[in-house]
Write a protein that holds these residues in place. Structure first.
Motif, mmCIF file in Angstrom:
data_model
loop_
_atom_site.group_PDB
_atom_site.id
_atom_site.type_symbol
_atom_site.label_atom_id
_atom_site.label_comp_id
_atom_site.label_asym_id
_atom_site.label_seq_id
_atom_site.Cartn_x
_atom_site.Cartn_y
_atom_site.Cartn_z
ATOM 1 N N ASN A 28 74.806 44.375 14.395
ATOM 2 C CA ASN A 28 75.976 43.500 14.533
ATOM 3 C C ASN A 28 77.112 44.178 15.298
ATOM 4 O O ASN A 28 77.893 43.522 15.993
ATOM 5 C CB ASN A 28 76.467 43.054 13.155
ATOM 6 C CG ASN A 28 75.525 42.063 12.493
ATOM 7 O OD1 ASN A 28 74.751 41.381 13.173
ATOM 8 N ND2 ASN A 28 75.572 41.986 11.181
ATOM 9 N N LEU A 29 77.214 45.493 15.173
ATOM 10 C CA LEU A 29 78.262 46.243 15.876
ATOM 11 C C LEU A 29 77.806 46.712 17.255
ATOM 12 O O LEU A 29 78.559 47.406 17.954
ATOM 13 C CB LEU A 29 78.687 47.453 15.033
ATOM 14 C CG LEU A 29 79.394 47.151 13.709
ATOM 15 C CD1 LEU A 29 79.634 48.434 12.913
ATOM 16 C CD2 LEU A 29 80.717 46.430 13.949
ATOM 17 N N ASP A 30 76.571 46.354 17.632
ATOM 18 C CA ASP A 30 76.010 46.740 18.932
ATOM 19 C C ASP A 30 76.031 48.255 19.132
ATOM 20 O O ASP A 30 76.459 48.762 20.168
ATOM 21 C CB ASP A 30 76.771 46.049 20.079
ATOM 22 C CG ASP A 30 76.027 46.156 21.404
ATOM 23 O OD1 ASP A 30 74.782 46.277 21.389
ATOM 24 O OD2 ASP A 30 76.687 46.148 22.465
ATOM 25 N N GLY A 46 67.355 38.339 18.173
ATOM 26 C CA GLY A 46 66.776 39.671 18.298
ATOM 27 C C GLY A 46 67.498 40.482 19.350
ATOM 28 O O GLY A 46 67.890 39.960 20.395
ATOM 29 N N LYS A 47 67.697 41.763 19.071
ATOM 30 C CA LYS A 47 68.355 42.647 20.029
ATOM 31 C C LYS A 47 67.300 43.394 20.835
ATOM 32 O O LYS A 47 66.280 43.841 20.307
ATOM 33 C CB LYS A 47 69.237 43.654 19.298
ATOM 34 C CG LYS A 47 70.428 43.010 18.576
ATOM 35 C CD LYS A 47 71.511 42.613 19.540
ATOM 36 C CE LYS A 47 72.750 42.121 18.801
ATOM 37 N NZ LYS A 47 73.861 41.820 19.709
ATOM 38 N N GLU A 82 80.586 56.031 13.562
ATOM 39 C CA GLU A 82 80.521 54.757 14.288
ATOM 40 C C GLU A 82 81.134 53.609 13.492
ATOM 41 O O GLU A 82 81.819 52.747 14.051
ATOM 42 C CB GLU A 82 79.060 54.446 14.632
ATOM 43 C CG GLU A 82 78.486 55.373 15.688
ATOM 44 C CD GLU A 82 76.997 55.196 15.908
ATOM 45 O OE1 GLU A 82 76.520 55.515 17.019
ATOM 46 O OE2 GLU A 82 76.299 54.736 14.976
ATOM 47 N N VAL A 83 80.879 53.596 12.186
ATOM 48 C CA VAL A 83 81.414 52.519 11.363
ATOM 49 C C VAL A 83 82.939 52.601 11.301
ATOM 50 O O VAL A 83 83.639 51.584 11.316
ATOM 51 C CB VAL A 83 80.795 52.564 9.951
ATOM 52 C CG1 VAL A 83 81.531 51.625 9.003
ATOM 53 C CG2 VAL A 83 79.317 52.181 10.005
ATOM 54 N N VAL A 84 83.468 53.812 11.256
ATOM 55 C CA VAL A 84 84.929 53.985 11.227
ATOM 56 C C VAL A 84 85.542 53.621 12.582
ATOM 57 O O VAL A 84 86.557 52.923 12.658
ATOM 58 C CB VAL A 84 85.294 55.438 10.852
ATOM 59 C CG1 VAL A 84 86.780 55.680 11.046
ATOM 60 C CG2 VAL A 84 84.896 55.729 9.412
ATOM 61 N N GLU A 85 84.901 54.070 13.655
ATOM 62 C CA GLU A 85 85.511 53.950 14.984
ATOM 63 C C GLU A 85 85.049 52.724 15.763
ATOM 64 O O GLU A 85 85.643 52.388 16.795
ATOM 65 C CB GLU A 85 85.192 55.208 15.800
ATOM 66 C CG GLU A 85 85.706 56.489 15.156
ATOM 67 C CD GLU A 85 85.213 57.741 15.876
ATOM 68 O OE1 GLU A 85 84.349 57.613 16.762
ATOM 69 O OE2 GLU A 85 85.693 58.828 15.538
ATOM 70 N N HIS A 86 83.952 52.065 15.320
ATOM 71 C CA HIS A 86 83.356 50.959 16.080
ATOM 72 C C HIS A 86 83.062 51.396 17.514
ATOM 73 O O HIS A 86 83.348 50.676 18.477
ATOM 74 C CB HIS A 86 84.250 49.722 16.058
ATOM 75 C CG HIS A 86 84.146 48.937 14.787
ATOM 76 N ND1 HIS A 86 84.466 47.607 14.685
ATOM 77 C CD2 HIS A 86 83.733 49.304 13.541
ATOM 78 C CE1 HIS A 86 84.260 47.182 13.455
ATOM 79 N NE2 HIS A 86 83.828 48.196 12.733
ATOM 80 N N VAL A 115 71.627 48.893 6.618
ATOM 81 C CA VAL A 115 72.136 49.799 7.653
ATOM 82 C C VAL A 115 71.838 49.227 9.030
ATOM 83 O O VAL A 115 72.717 49.164 9.905
ATOM 84 C CB VAL A 115 71.516 51.202 7.508
ATOM 85 C CG1 VAL A 115 71.931 52.087 8.682
ATOM 86 C CG2 VAL A 115 71.936 51.846 6.191
ATOM 87 N N VAL A 116 70.595 48.786 9.227
ATOM 88 C CA VAL A 116 70.190 48.254 10.534
ATOM 89 C C VAL A 116 70.993 47.009 10.886
ATOM 90 O O VAL A 116 71.497 46.868 12.012
ATOM 91 C CB VAL A 116 68.678 47.948 10.546
ATOM 92 C CG1 VAL A 116 68.288 47.235 11.841
ATOM 93 C CG2 VAL A 116 67.874 49.233 10.396
#
Length: 383
Positions: free
Chosen positions: A19-21, A338-339, A165-169, A13-14
């Motif tokens: 990766n999608l910020d 690292g973010k 979020e995963v659907v809409e980015h 999940v993380v």
């Protein structure tokens, strides 16, 4: 041949959210963060929710609870009903969200919070029932369950945001926190629906789900359901509104409005909330929160609760020591991976490790990540 789906892991999940910020690992949100003032234990859930035979055996033999502790609880419970203090929820038990803590996401419950809530439950029993050891243990189990259920609800709402979020980015959880939860809490508003419904859900699930009756005598179960609405009335704004949402119709209507708040990041969403009735299964956790629940005991003290302390507490590891130890075993820091304030370490052919910078005490699940990367049991992790 049919492929069996593997359980979703926190690390996966993380990684996806990073990766999608969609995360902010430099902030911690409005709740307490990773604790550094307590020993951390993992609960044995088979003792919190035991089978009938296990519950009978456990109620007869609880050597980890001293008679002095029982006497102290009994003395406090016999003084009449005293509701738990307002700071029990989200101060003595809290959830660290994935969006702010990455693999440090967890539910933390202080042992003292469980005992405090158990005392309130026992205070509604008559004297003879209070002196029954099985009722004492059952009250502790009930207290543990309701505190857990409140925090697990927060994970469900974050999971809802992640699905959007995963659907809409597009970021949903952090804007919802920034524009709805945090401002309303600061205003002392009664309109923080997430807190209202988290309290209502702890009542509803404890009442309706058979799991939470395991090891809890009927007398204690009924006392818990009496205690919770009394407690709600004494809580801060928003939390105290829970008693208005205990029926299915009112709870579901409010839940649909909360989904709209998350999706639109406003306390006054414009869409017709009833549309969400077509997507009821999105309001559930991405994984079982029992896996990330940790009990906190004051540093150096022996646990009181019977479902912790069978294994020693998780080791205390700082970021500096963890990085030094990993580097000694071949890991290297990868600049730019690292973010935020996080540090990314890799080993050829090995599992990468992502750590927050400058922490004196890493969260339990980060410690487990280090042990897993090194290929050793977490109990053998010594720096």
């Amino acid at each position: 041949m049919r492929t069996v789906a593997q359980p979703l892991t926190l690390s996966r999940v993380v990684d996806t959210l990073v990766n999608l910020d969609l995360v902010d690992l430099t902030a911690k949100g409005p709740w307490p963060g990773e604790p550094d003032d307590a020993d951390v234990y993992e609960p044995d859930w088979s003792q919190v929710h035991p089978n009938e035979s296990e519950a009978t055996e456990a109620s007869m033999d609880m050597p980890s609870i001293s008679s002095a502790a029982f006497d102290e609880v009994l003395a406090r419970a016999s003084g009449g009903f005293k509701e738990p203090p307002p700071n029990v929820l989200d101060a003595l038990a809290w959830y660290t969200p994935i969006h702010y803590f990455g693999t440090g996401a967890a539910i933390y419950i202080r042992e003292s919070a469980v005992v405090t809530v158990a005392i309130s439950i026992m205070s509604l029993l008559d004297r003879a029932a209070q002196e029954d050891w099985a009722n004492f243990i059952g009250s502790l189990r009930a207290a543990m369950s309701v505190l857990y259920l409140h925090e697990a609800f927060h994970h469900k709402i974050e999971s809802l945001a992640i699905r959007l979020e995963v659907v809409e980015h597009k970021r949903r959880y952090i804007p919802y926190d920034d524009n709805v939860v945090i401002p309303l809490l600061r205003q002392g508003s009664n309109d923080v629906l997430e807190e209202t419904l988290a309290c209502a859900e702890m009542y509803r699930r404890f009442k309706d789900e058979s799991l939470y009756r395991k090891g809890v005598p009927d007398l204690v179960w009924r006392a818990t359901l009496r205690m919770l609405p009394l407690w709600f009335k004494t809580l801060p704004p928003s939390y105290k509104q829970a008693g208005n949402y205990l029926t299915k119709a009112k709870f579901d209507h409010a839940m649909n409005r909360l989904v709209s708040q998350v999706q639109e990041a406003t306390p006054t969403p414009r869409r017709d909330a009833s549309e969400w009735a077509l997507t009821p299964h999105q309001i559930r956790g991405l994984f079982d929160c029992q896996r990330i629940t940790h009990m906190l005991v004051p540093l150096g003290q022996h646990p009181v609760l019977p479902w912790i302390g069978k294994m020693r507490s998780l080791p205390s590891v700082s970021t500096r020591k963890a990085i030094h130890h990993l580097q000694e075993h071949g890991w290297r820091v990868v600049a730019g991976r690292g973010k935020g304030s996080h540090i990314w370490l890799e080993l050829n052919g090995g599992r990468p490790v992502n750590l927050p910078a400058n922490r004196e005490r890493l969260a339990p699940d980060r410690v487990k990540d280090i042990a897993k990367a090194l290929g050793i049991p977490v109990a053998d992790l010594h720096f």
